[in-house]
Design an enzyme around this catalytic site. Sequence first.
Site, PDB file in Angstrom:
ATOM      1  CD  GLU A   6      24.184  36.811  28.841  1.00  0.00           C
ATOM      2  OE1 GLU A   6      23.959  35.939  29.684  1.00  0.00           O
ATOM      3  OE2 GLU A   6      22.868  36.383  27.816  1.00  0.00           O
ATOM      4  CE  LYS A  36      30.504  28.668  32.550  1.00  0.00           C
ATOM      5  NZ  LYS A  36      30.405  28.396  33.896  1.00  0.00           N
ATOM      6  CG  ASP A  54      33.635  30.739  38.912  1.00  0.00           C
ATOM      7  OD1 ASP A  54      32.694  29.177  38.341  1.00  0.00           O
ATOM      8  OD2 ASP A  54      34.324  30.625  39.075  1.00  0.00           O
ATOM      9  CE1 TYR A  59      25.262  42.830  37.576  1.00  0.00           C
ATOM     10  CE2 TYR A  59      26.755  41.393  37.123  1.00  0.00           C
ATOM     11  CZ  TYR A  59      26.014  42.606  37.391  1.00  0.00           C
ATOM     12  OH  TYR A  59      27.078  43.792  37.917  1.00  0.00           O
ATOM     13  CE  LYS A  92      33.868  25.894  32.018  1.00  0.00           C
ATOM     14  NZ  LYS A  92      34.253  25.335  33.127  1.00  0.00           N
ATOM     15  CB  CYS A 139      68.075  33.162  60.243  1.00  0.00           C
ATOM     16  SG  CYS A 139      68.823  33.492  58.852  1.00  0.00           S
ATOM     17  CB  CYS A 170      72.607  35.187  59.589  1.00  0.00           C
ATOM     18  SG  CYS A 170      71.594  35.557  60.604  1.00  0.00           S
ATOM     19  CB  CYS A 196      66.174  36.174  61.177  1.00  0.00           C
ATOM     20  SG  CYS A 196      68.223  36.533  61.489  1.00  0.00           S
ATOM     21  CB  CYS A 239      70.553  38.063  58.848  1.00  0.00           C
ATOM     22  SG  CYS A 239      69.705  37.575  57.839  1.00  0.00           S
TER      23      CYS A 239
END
Length: 677
Positions: free
Chosen positions: A114, A116, A118, A224, A318, A412, A415, A430, A436
Amino acid sequence: MSQAILQQLQQLRQQLEDYSYQYYVLDNPSVPDAEYDRLFRQLQQLEAEHPHLVTADSPTQRVGAVPLAKFGQVSHNIPMLSLDNAFGADEFSAFCKRMADMLDSSAEFSFCCEPKLDGLAVSIRYENGLLVQAATRGDGYTGEDITANVKTIRAVPLKLKGASVPAVLEVRGEVFMPLAGFNLMNDKARATGDKVFANPRNAAAGSLRQLDPKITAQRPLMFYAYAVGAVEDPVQLLDSGSHYQRLMQLKDWGLPVCAEIRLVTGAEAALAYYQDIMQRRAALAYEIDGVVIKVADLAQQQALGFVARAPRWAIAFKFPAQEMLTTLLDVEFQVGRTGAITPVARLEPVVVGGVTVSNATLHNQDEIDRLAVKVGDRVIVRRAGDVIPQIVSVVLEQRPDTVRDIVFPMHCPVCGSAVERVSGEAVARCSGGLFCAAQLKESIKHFVSRKAIDIEGLGDKLVEQLVDQQLVKTPADIYSLDMAALVGLERMAEKSALKLLTAIEQSKTTSLPRFIYALGIREVGEATALNLANHFSTLEQLQLATLEQLLAVTDVGTVVAEYVNGFFAEPHNQSVIAALVSAGINWPAIAQQAQTEQPLAGQTLVLTGTLISMGRDDAKAKLQRLGAKVSGSVSAKTHAVIAGDNAGSKLVKATELNVAVWTEQQMLDVFTQYGVI
Ligand SMILES: NC(=O)c1ccc[n+]([C@@H]2O[C@H](COP(=O)([O-])OP(=O)(O)OC[C@H]3O[C@@H](n4cnc5c(N)ncnc54)[C@H](O)[C@@H]3O)[C@@H](O)[C@H]2O)c1
Ligand SMILES: [Zn+2]
């Protein structure tokens, strides 16, 4: 020696207690599961070496945490236990061997495999087919009464299907939050400044353990079933055969059972199941942290029995952890091709989800504020599926004294142009769009495109070569390209070079709207460029425009105004514009165009009465776009009055002064003719 061990045991137990309290009671863990598991294993190891030091209240001997007093209490006559973990194929084999030895059997096991899930374990009690009670696992023996909350989960039947339901049936299973709902909920929370959940498990636990079931009802929870607790009258349907058959029976009664559950024979097949689900992990609709492998045969389960906190016949196998603890070493700021500046976290390398991660995105300033993260912090990094690694939270209790604030740059990093963040936007950018280097390829491609300055033959590939070979560092450099430079390029014969040079020369004669559009100012498309050109008539006026003046332009709102203003305020952009103009780019004065482009230029019009097809503001804007002046009062100088329904004194005055009167339809005809409808 023994004193030191006692102290170490004590310390580990205390730390695990603290983490458990945050995880189970507050639904707000401070460290990733992997960190908890690491300490838990350390404690197990130490206790195995010194069995006489194991205490009954050690975390290795107990399940979960005591229920919160604010909820009613429910006792579990059949306890709700935890599961032992296996972290690799070797540990899984050891689990199989242990069972085979105990049963003194060499036959292959039949396993129920099955996912697992969480989320959090709940027990739901049905009496004569009706849901009467639901509880959390709590400490395994006493849980919290969450009946009203569980009833809000649509997947949980309030009444079982079928005639032959037992008088009492306790169904055990997992309440969890599917990823789609989780992401949607967090996106909304981020937008409204509400609490953002670190992961779906916290979201599920926090949503279910609410005193107000109305809150639970709004959360996208799912359930479930995977086991049964107490069963009475009759028990045969569930107590004969296998665990798998049990689950199928639950399904027949209308309880949701995960579709990924499989019955397999032998350890090999269980391993293959593990591999298969791990491959598909990211594509599943919900988060899982492994698979649970259970001996299916109920008689074998019985014979194997339980240890303190877990059955011997099942194991949680796991997957590599998706969240890990690491250190934020530094933050760098990357400039994207559209000028967006993204803070990128440099991390102490750590394996997350099976991959070494050393960078994570911090998105923007809002995210940095929300996380309240500092350089030097211990942080939880998450990498799920193919999503870019993220920092989910800071482990404040591990914050060193040496941390420093993350400072967003004012200029920036590529530049040196000013960084701007317009109203209502999370992204900082920027402002040196023309200058740039990070934005160069994009800005040149846009500049030369057909609706902009329109240089035929200067396609994307060629732009990339020109930039890569540093022949073009700003759009102005296009105009100093010569034959010698061009023929050195890939697939550029003299003939095509000549053609390109001619096209470049021709592009110098353009129009002001095209030129404005070509500058690539954010949010300034063709239509806005045209409005700006018509409104200000000259480039100089536009360059000097204040925010207020920009806001007066048709269809220009705050965001556009701020971008335009920021663009022209940046000296780097101004110098490129100056270079373009001195390279010879020119356009006819806007007044000359006005006559041809603005059919209503020089006319004063008055709107009166109620229009049916559009609002008066809309009509006014369209008339202005066609060059008309729209006035509020009728005089002898008025060219025409446009009369809607119930027109009153203005219509009378127009007739008196012999001013022309248009119907709404006549106005619409003009709009259609000039394409402003
Ligand atoms: N981050 C933290 O601070 C912190 C603190 C405490 C615990 N934890 C985490 O919790 C784990 C221990 O919690 P646990 O005792 O709930 O054990 P577990 O999560 O390792 O395994 C038992 C649980 O698995 C769940 N489960 C999901 N699918 C299942 C299925 N198909 N069949 C049976 N059970 C299924 C059930 O809720 C069951 O109670 C630790 O390994 C750790 O990862 C984390
Ligand atoms: Zn820049």
